[in-house]
Write a protein that holds these residues in place. Structure first.
Motif, PDB file in Angstrom:
ATOM      1  N   THR A  54       0.849  -1.194   0.000  1.00 32.60           N
ATOM      2  CA  THR A  54       0.000   0.000   0.000  1.00 32.60           C
ATOM      3  C   THR A  54       0.878   1.235   0.000  1.00 32.60           C
ATOM      4  OG1 THR A  54      -0.075   0.168   2.408  1.00 32.60           O
ATOM      5  CG2 THR A  54      -1.750  -1.240   1.341  1.00 32.60           C
ATOM      6  N   ALA A  55       0.309   2.373  -0.348  1.00 33.91           N
ATOM      7  CA  ALA A  55       1.069   3.621  -0.342  1.00 33.91           C
ATOM      8  C   ALA A  55       1.612   3.920   1.051  1.00 33.91           C
ATOM      9  CB  ALA A  55       0.192   4.768  -0.833  1.00 33.91           C
ATOM     10  N   ALA A  56       0.809   3.665   2.076  1.00 31.71           N
ATOM     11  CA  ALA A  56       1.250   3.921   3.451  1.00 31.71           C
ATOM     12  C   ALA A  56       2.427   3.030   3.827  1.00 31.71           C
ATOM     13  CB  ALA A  56       0.093   3.713   4.419  1.00 31.71           C
ATOM     14  N   ALA A  57       2.349   1.761   3.448  1.00 34.04           N
ATOM     15  CA  ALA A  57       3.440   0.829   3.748  1.00 34.04           C
ATOM     16  C   ALA A  57       4.703   1.205   2.986  1.00 34.04           C
ATOM     17  CB  ALA A  57       3.014  -0.594   3.410  1.00 34.04           C
ATOM     18  N   ARG A  58       4.549   1.622   1.729  1.00 35.00           N
ATOM     19  CA  ARG A  58       5.710   2.050   0.940  1.00 35.00           C
ATOM     20  C   ARG A  58       6.378   3.263   1.573  1.00 35.00           C
ATOM     21  NH1 ARG A  58       2.565   0.935  -3.726  1.00 35.00           N
ATOM     22  NH2 ARG A  58       1.942   3.119  -3.847  1.00 35.00           N
ATOM     23  N   ASN A  59       5.577   4.229   1.991  1.00 34.09           N
ATOM     24  CA  ASN A  59       6.136   5.442   2.588  1.00 34.09           C
ATOM     25  C   ASN A  59       6.862   5.143   3.888  1.00 34.09           C
ATOM     26  OD1 ASN A  59       5.416   7.425   0.653  1.00 34.09           O
ATOM     27  ND2 ASN A  59       3.316   7.424   1.395  1.00 34.09           N
ATOM     28  N   ALA A  60       6.304   4.241   4.704  1.00 31.97           N
ATOM     29  CA  ALA A  60       6.960   3.866   5.955  1.00 31.97           C
ATOM     30  C   ALA A  60       8.279   3.169   5.669  1.00 31.97           C
ATOM     31  CB  ALA A  60       6.045   2.970   6.777  1.00 31.97           C
ATOM     32  N   GLU A  63      10.947   5.694   4.466  1.00 37.67           N
ATOM     33  CA  GLU A  63      11.559   6.456   5.549  1.00 37.67           C
ATOM     34  C   GLU A  63      12.592   5.615   6.287  1.00 37.67           C
ATOM     35  OE1 GLU A  63      11.222   9.649   5.865  1.00 37.67           O
ATOM     36  OE2 GLU A  63       9.759   9.631   4.222  1.00 37.67           O
ATOM     37  N   VAL A 145       8.523   5.498  -4.632  1.00 35.12           N
ATOM     38  CA  VAL A 145       8.144   6.635  -3.798  1.00 35.12           C
ATOM     39  C   VAL A 145       8.767   7.924  -4.332  1.00 35.12           C
ATOM     40  CG1 VAL A 145       8.305   7.657  -1.487  1.00 35.12           C
ATOM     41  CG2 VAL A 145       7.739   5.232  -1.750  1.00 35.12           C
ATOM     42  N   ARG A 149       6.571  11.131  -5.706  1.00 34.00           N
ATOM     43  CA  ARG A 149       6.720  12.472  -5.128  1.00 34.00           C
ATOM     44  C   ARG A 149       7.096  13.497  -6.184  1.00 34.00           C
ATOM     45  NH1 ARG A 149       9.521  11.130   0.826  1.00 34.00           N
ATOM     46  NH2 ARG A 149       7.724   9.905   1.588  1.00 34.00           N
TER      47      ARG A 149
END
Length: 200
Positions: A54-60, A63, A145, A149
């Motif tokens: 998911t986008a949230a998992a990718r972003n985490a 980071e 990611v 962005r």
């Protein structure tokens, strides 16, 4: 799930995983990433093929990967102009080579997602490597990611195309926007849907 089995089987130090994002979109750059894990035991976050996250998992994961002192990473890009000049395959190869060249430490061996190696890189191409090698999977996350962005920033300048939602892919809404507003310097003019509009 990707792991370090392939990296460990290579019996070499400083192995970089390499992957790219953005071959299919009609606009924006193709972005590649290269990743070296200095410590294979220091991975305490979910990492998978970026397309399966998911986008949230990718972003985490992004980071974690980009702030961990035990991980060396870099990106490389090819612009829409370069894509038009070289074609998307060769531009993707060049972006991956640039990513490796941009690493602060030169790897001894490179694992690349796909079925062919970029010129002048020593390593191994692995089909579906982003689902097998943790280094390649990490590179796929950073590349994805980073490119998303970039497209979000461009969307602020050109909001009519919805690049923050479609990432440049030829969705129905995106194609309708191109028909209405035309193309600009960020489009890949040799891609068939864009070329068709130019010729018309």
């Amino acid at each position: 799930m990707p792991n370090f089995e392939i990296e460990n089987s290579c019996a070499r130090e400083l192995i970089a995983g390499v992957d790219e994002a953005g071959r299919g979109p009609l606009c924006g750059p193709v972005v590649a990433a290269a990743v070296i894990f200095l410590n294979h035991n220091d991975v305490n976050i979910f990492i998978n093929d970026s397309k399966k996250m998911t986008a949230a998992a990718r972003n985490a994961a992004y980071e974690f990967l980009t702030t961990n002192p035990n991980i060396i990473w870099a990106i490389g890009q090819c612009s829409p102009t370069e894509i038009d000049e070289l074609n998307i395959l060769h531009a993707s190869m060049l972006a991956m080579k640039r990513a490796v060249d941009n690493l602060s430490t030169t790897p001894k061996f490179v694992l690349v997602d796909g079925n062919r190696m970029p010129p002048d890189l020593h390593g191994r191409a692995i089909i579906q490597g982003d689902s097998k090698s943790l280094s390649i999977a990490a590179a796929s996350i950073i590349a994805k990611v980073t490119r998303d962005r970039i497209m979000q920033k461009l969307a602020a300048e050109f909001p009519e195309y919805g690049w923050d939602r479609n990432a440049g892919y030829p969705t129905v809404a995106h194609m309708a926007a191109i028909q209405k507003f035309g193309i600009n310097e960020h489009y890949r003019k040799t891609f068939a849907p864009v070329k068709k509009i130019i010729c018309a």
